[in-house]
Scaffold this motif. Structure first.
Motif, PDB file in Angstrom:
ATOM      1  N   HIS A  37       0.493  -9.098   2.040  1.00 37.08           N
ATOM      2  CA  HIS A  37       1.668  -9.817   1.554  1.00 37.08           C
ATOM      3  C   HIS A  37       2.025  -9.439   0.115  1.00 37.08           C
ATOM      4  O   HIS A  37       2.830 -10.131  -0.525  1.00 37.08           O
ATOM      5  CB  HIS A  37       1.437 -11.326   1.657  1.00 37.08           C
ATOM      6  CG  HIS A  37       1.175 -11.803   3.055  1.00 37.08           C
ATOM      7  ND1 HIS A  37       2.099 -11.669   4.076  1.00 37.08           N
ATOM      8  CD2 HIS A  37       0.084 -12.395   3.615  1.00 37.08           C
ATOM      9  CE1 HIS A  37       1.608 -12.177   5.191  1.00 37.08           C
ATOM     10  NE2 HIS A  37       0.375 -12.610   4.944  1.00 37.08           N
ATOM     11  N   GLN A  38       1.437  -8.381  -0.404  1.00 36.18           N
ATOM     12  CA  GLN A  38       1.745  -7.902  -1.748  1.00 36.18           C
ATOM     13  C   GLN A  38       2.180  -6.437  -1.663  1.00 36.18           C
ATOM     14  O   GLN A  38       1.399  -5.518  -1.932  1.00 36.18           O
ATOM     15  CB  GLN A  38       0.532  -8.055  -2.659  1.00 36.18           C
ATOM     16  CG  GLN A  38       0.083  -9.502  -2.835  1.00 36.18           C
ATOM     17  CD  GLN A  38      -1.054  -9.633  -3.821  1.00 36.18           C
ATOM     18  OE1 GLN A  38      -1.352  -8.722  -4.584  1.00 36.18           O
ATOM     19  NE2 GLN A  38      -1.710 -10.786  -3.819  1.00 36.18           N
ATOM     20  N   PRO A  39       3.431  -6.196  -1.269  1.00 41.16           N
ATOM     21  CA  PRO A  39       3.900  -4.819  -1.038  1.00 41.16           C
ATOM     22  C   PRO A  39       3.871  -3.934  -2.278  1.00 41.16           C
ATOM     23  O   PRO A  39       3.567  -2.743  -2.181  1.00 41.16           O
ATOM     24  CB  PRO A  39       5.334  -5.009  -0.518  1.00 41.16           C
ATOM     25  CG  PRO A  39       5.739  -6.374  -0.991  1.00 41.16           C
ATOM     26  CD  PRO A  39       4.483  -7.186  -1.000  1.00 41.16           C
TER      27      PRO A  39
ATOM     28  N   THR B  31      -3.986   8.215  -2.676  1.00 37.35           N
ATOM     29  CA  THR B  31      -3.557   9.577  -2.362  1.00 37.35           C
ATOM     30  C   THR B  31      -4.017  10.556  -3.431  1.00 37.35           C
ATOM     31  O   THR B  31      -4.458  11.665  -3.129  1.00 37.35           O
ATOM     32  CB  THR B  31      -2.024   9.633  -2.221  1.00 37.35           C
ATOM     33  OG1 THR B  31      -1.605   8.722  -1.191  1.00 37.35           O
ATOM     34  CG2 THR B  31      -1.553  11.032  -1.869  1.00 37.35           C
ATOM     35  N   VAL B  32      -3.923  10.153  -4.685  1.00 41.34           N
ATOM     36  CA  VAL B  32      -4.372  11.009  -5.783  1.00 41.34           C
ATOM     37  C   VAL B  32      -5.895  11.137  -5.770  1.00 41.34           C
ATOM     38  O   VAL B  32      -6.451  12.221  -5.991  1.00 41.34           O
ATOM     39  CB  VAL B  32      -3.878  10.453  -7.132  1.00 41.34           C
ATOM     40  CG1 VAL B  32      -4.455  11.259  -8.289  1.00 41.34           C
ATOM     41  CG2 VAL B  32      -2.357  10.460  -7.185  1.00 41.34           C
TER      42      VAL B  32
ATOM     43  N   ALA C  98       1.279   0.680  -5.059  1.00 41.36           N
ATOM     44  CA  ALA C  98       0.552   1.249  -6.189  1.00 41.36           C
ATOM     45  C   ALA C  98      -0.828   1.747  -5.763  1.00 41.36           C
ATOM     46  O   ALA C  98      -1.258   2.844  -6.158  1.00 41.36           O
ATOM     47  CB  ALA C  98       0.416   0.200  -7.294  1.00 41.36           C
ATOM     48  N   VAL C  99      -1.515   0.960  -4.933  1.00 47.09           N
ATOM     49  CA  VAL C  99      -2.847   1.371  -4.476  1.00 47.09           C
ATOM     50  C   VAL C  99      -2.752   2.572  -3.550  1.00 47.09           C
ATOM     51  O   VAL C  99      -3.613   3.457  -3.570  1.00 47.09           O
ATOM     52  CB  VAL C  99      -3.551   0.190  -3.774  1.00 47.09           C
ATOM     53  CG1 VAL C  99      -4.862   0.634  -3.142  1.00 47.09           C
ATOM     54  CG2 VAL C  99      -3.805  -0.930  -4.773  1.00 47.09           C
ATOM     55  N   SER C 100      -1.702   2.632  -2.733  1.00 41.84           N
ATOM     56  CA  SER C 100      -1.511   3.790  -1.855  1.00 41.84           C
ATOM     57  C   SER C 100      -1.329   5.068  -2.663  1.00 41.84           C
ATOM     58  O   SER C 100      -1.898   6.117  -2.333  1.00 41.84           O
ATOM     59  CB  SER C 100      -0.292   3.565  -0.956  1.00 41.84           C
ATOM     60  OG  SER C 100      -0.030   4.708  -0.173  1.00 41.84           O
TER      61      SER C 100
ATOM     62  N   VAL D  86      -9.158   2.157   1.679  1.00 43.70           N
ATOM     63  CA  VAL D  86      -8.810   1.617   0.359  1.00 43.70           C
ATOM     64  C   VAL D  86      -7.658   0.624   0.464  1.00 43.70           C
ATOM     65  O   VAL D  86      -7.677  -0.459  -0.129  1.00 43.70           O
ATOM     66  CB  VAL D  86      -8.454   2.761  -0.611  1.00 43.70           C
ATOM     67  CG1 VAL D  86      -7.921   2.204  -1.936  1.00 43.70           C
ATOM     68  CG2 VAL D  86      -9.669   3.642  -0.865  1.00 43.70           C
ATOM     69  N   LEU D  87      -6.655   0.965   1.271  1.00 42.24           N
ATOM     70  CA  LEU D  87      -5.494   0.081   1.407  1.00 42.24           C
ATOM     71  C   LEU D  87      -5.844  -1.212   2.132  1.00 42.24           C
ATOM     72  O   LEU D  87      -5.178  -2.237   1.932  1.00 42.24           O
ATOM     73  CB  LEU D  87      -4.382   0.811   2.164  1.00 42.24           C
ATOM     74  CG  LEU D  87      -3.689   1.936   1.411  1.00 42.24           C
ATOM     75  CD1 LEU D  87      -2.631   2.588   2.284  1.00 42.24           C
ATOM     76  CD2 LEU D  87      -3.056   1.421   0.131  1.00 42.24           C
ATOM     77  N   SER D  88      -6.864  -1.182   2.991  1.00 32.83           N
ATOM     78  CA  SER D  88      -7.250  -2.388   3.723  1.00 32.83           C
ATOM     79  C   SER D  88      -7.789  -3.468   2.792  1.00 32.83           C
ATOM     80  O   SER D  88      -7.870  -4.639   3.180  1.00 32.83           O
ATOM     81  CB  SER D  88      -8.297  -2.041   4.785  1.00 32.83           C
ATOM     82  OG  SER D  88      -9.507  -1.608   4.182  1.00 32.83           O
ATOM     83  N   LEU D  89      -8.148  -3.087   1.578  1.00 34.89           N
ATOM     84  CA  LEU D  89      -8.657  -4.050   0.607  1.00 34.89           C
ATOM     85  C   LEU D  89      -7.544  -4.826  -0.086  1.00 34.89           C
ATOM     86  O   LEU D  89      -7.809  -5.811  -0.773  1.00 34.89           O
ATOM     87  CB  LEU D  89      -9.514  -3.337  -0.447  1.00 34.89           C
ATOM     88  CG  LEU D  89     -10.701  -2.508   0.076  1.00 34.89           C
ATOM     89  CD1 LEU D  89     -11.380  -1.791  -1.065  1.00 34.89           C
ATOM     90  CD2 LEU D  89     -11.684  -3.399   0.824  1.00 34.89           C
ATOM     91  N   VAL D  90      -6.297  -4.373   0.098  1.00 34.17           N
ATOM     92  CA  VAL D  90      -5.156  -5.000  -0.574  1.00 34.17           C
ATOM     93  C   VAL D  90      -4.502  -5.997   0.379  1.00 34.17           C
ATOM     94  O   VAL D  90      -4.261  -5.676   1.545  1.00 34.17           O
ATOM     95  CB  VAL D  90      -4.135  -3.936  -1.010  1.00 34.17           C
ATOM     96  CG1 VAL D  90      -2.970  -4.588  -1.756  1.00 34.17           C
ATOM     97  CG2 VAL D  90      -4.808  -2.887  -1.875  1.00 34.17           C
ATOM     98  N   PRO D  91      -4.202  -7.210  -0.057  1.00 28.17           N
ATOM     99  CA  PRO D  91      -3.511  -8.175   0.801  1.00 28.17           C
ATOM    100  C   PRO D  91      -2.177  -7.624   1.283  1.00 28.17           C
ATOM    101  O   PRO D  91      -1.422  -7.016   0.507  1.00 28.17           O
ATOM    102  CB  PRO D  91      -3.318  -9.395  -0.116  1.00 28.17           C
ATOM    103  CG  PRO D  91      -4.364  -9.243  -1.168  1.00 28.17           C
ATOM    104  CD  PRO D  91      -4.541  -7.767  -1.371  1.00 28.17           C
TER     105      PRO D  91
END
Length: 373
Positions: free
Chosen positions: A161-163, A174-175, A168-170, A154-159
């Motif tokens: 360079h946008q910490p 997790t939830v 938020a996605v992490s 899921v996190l690999s889908l987020v750029p």
């Protein structure tokens, strides 16, 4: 349960996807091998060497940071109450008055608290091997891999360079996969079962009890990561490159740089101890309180948490509350958990140093062989 290093596998998955899609990284690597003209056996040797140390680090991290630490978080040392009854001593004086038949008995009650199984990492390991087999140090590895793979995907889908978006996605991921995480905890703290971990997954109704603790735990992870990063930006460390540090900085500049870097590391350690550790222990104990009755715990474990757990059959939640999960942890247990994580950090640091020394020696050996030809 897993602390700062708990998302290592997810991080590896995310970075692997990014590295694979990063054309510049591939070109830099190809250019490096072309410049040094390393023979095939040298490249293979470096790869095997890196894999060996990566596996060693991951194995130690999993055994100590996940398995042993989780057992420490949930164990409740056994206590025994021994009551002794003794009759009053009879007088040797023949002229003494006769005692009544209903004389009072002398009673003495002593409570004995046994030493915890998880007192040290070594004692925990011996207990696991004795009751769960030689491979118990890697118990739950498959469900752990699936959990971190899902979060990492899921996190690999987020750029990258946008910490803020990554954080938020992490937390959301997790939830989302909290059922798998709870299953992982149940596998770690229970005796070996013939059921597969997939068949041991709790119901979605039980998952509701860990949504908030999972979100708090994930937020604590992000806070531990981004607080020192934010401090580094404020102190200007992100503007310093290797070239400046080696060739342009004076001794005084390097001392100031080291102090600033130390402040960032201390900030990370402080947040980890005061925020992340309580969140991790709380989540683990809430998950453990919902361990099915048919599953036998691997270590002594009070499922009622000092009577704080109200069964669902009588209208309760069936798990310990968010606040009681942390309050019922003894101070000695908290100290042991901090100690085991400190040992883990020390062991990993030593392995990394040894690995770098070995790699440097390997590179020198290759250079000598090439110069000899």
């Amino acid at each position: 349960m897993t602390g700062v290093h708990g998302q290592v596998l997810g991080h590896v998955v995310r970075r692997s996807v990014e590295a694979y899609s990063d054309q510049k990284a591939q070109e830099d690597m190809n250019q490096f091998f072309a410049q040094h003209q390393l023979p095939g056996w040298a490249v293979a040797g470096i790869a095997l060497y890196a894999i060996f140390f990566a596996v060693a680090l991951a194995s130690i991290r999993y055994t100590i940071g996940d398995v042993i630490a989780t057992l420490m978080m949930v164990e409740t040392p056994k206590t025994e109450t021994i009551t002794t009854i003794s009759e009053p001593a009879k007088s040797a004086d023949p002229d003494a008055p006769l005692e009544k038949e209903d004389y009072l008995l002398d009673t003495e009650t002593v409570t004995i608290r046994h030493e915890p199984v998880t007192k040290t990492g070594r004692s925990t390991m011996r207990h696991m091997v004795k009751h769960a087999g030689s491979f118990s140090r890697w118990r739950g590895l498959s469900v752990s891999f699936v959990y971190h793979l899902c979060v990492g995907a899921v996190l690999s889908l987020v750029p990258r360079h946008q910490p803020l978006l990554q954080g938020a996605v992490s937390t959301l991921a997790t939830v989302m996969f909290s059922r798998i995480h709870m299953t992982w905890t149940h596998v770690l703290i229970s005796m070996p079962s013939e059921k597969t971990w997939f068949r041991r997954m709790p119901s979605r109704k039980m998952q509701r009890n860990v949504l908030l603790p999972s979100a708090v735990y994930a937020a604590a992870q992000q806070l531990t990561i981004y607080m020192p990063m934010l401090l580094a930006v404020v102190l200007g460390l992100h503007r310093v490159n290797h070239q400046q540090l080696v060739h342009e900085f004076t001794k005084a500049d390097r001392v100031v740089y080291a102090v600033k870097l130390g402040a960032c590391l201390l900030t990370a350690a402080f947040v980890a101890l005061t925020v992340l550790l309580p969140a991790s222990v709380t989540l683990t104990r809430i998950e453990a309180s919902m361990l099915p009755e048919e599953d036998e715990a691997l270590v002594p474990f009070d499922r009622t948490f000092d009577g704080k757990v109200v069964p669902a059959i009588v209208g309760g939640t069936g798990c310990v509350s968010f606040v009681d999960a942390w309050r019922t942890v003894d101070r000695k247990v908290r100290f042991r958990i901090v100690k085991i994580y400190a040992q883990l950090f020390t062991m990993q640091t030593i392995i990394v140093i040894l690995g770098m020394i070995g790699l440097a020696a390997f590179a020198v050996g290759i250079k000598h062989i090439q110069s000899g030809h």
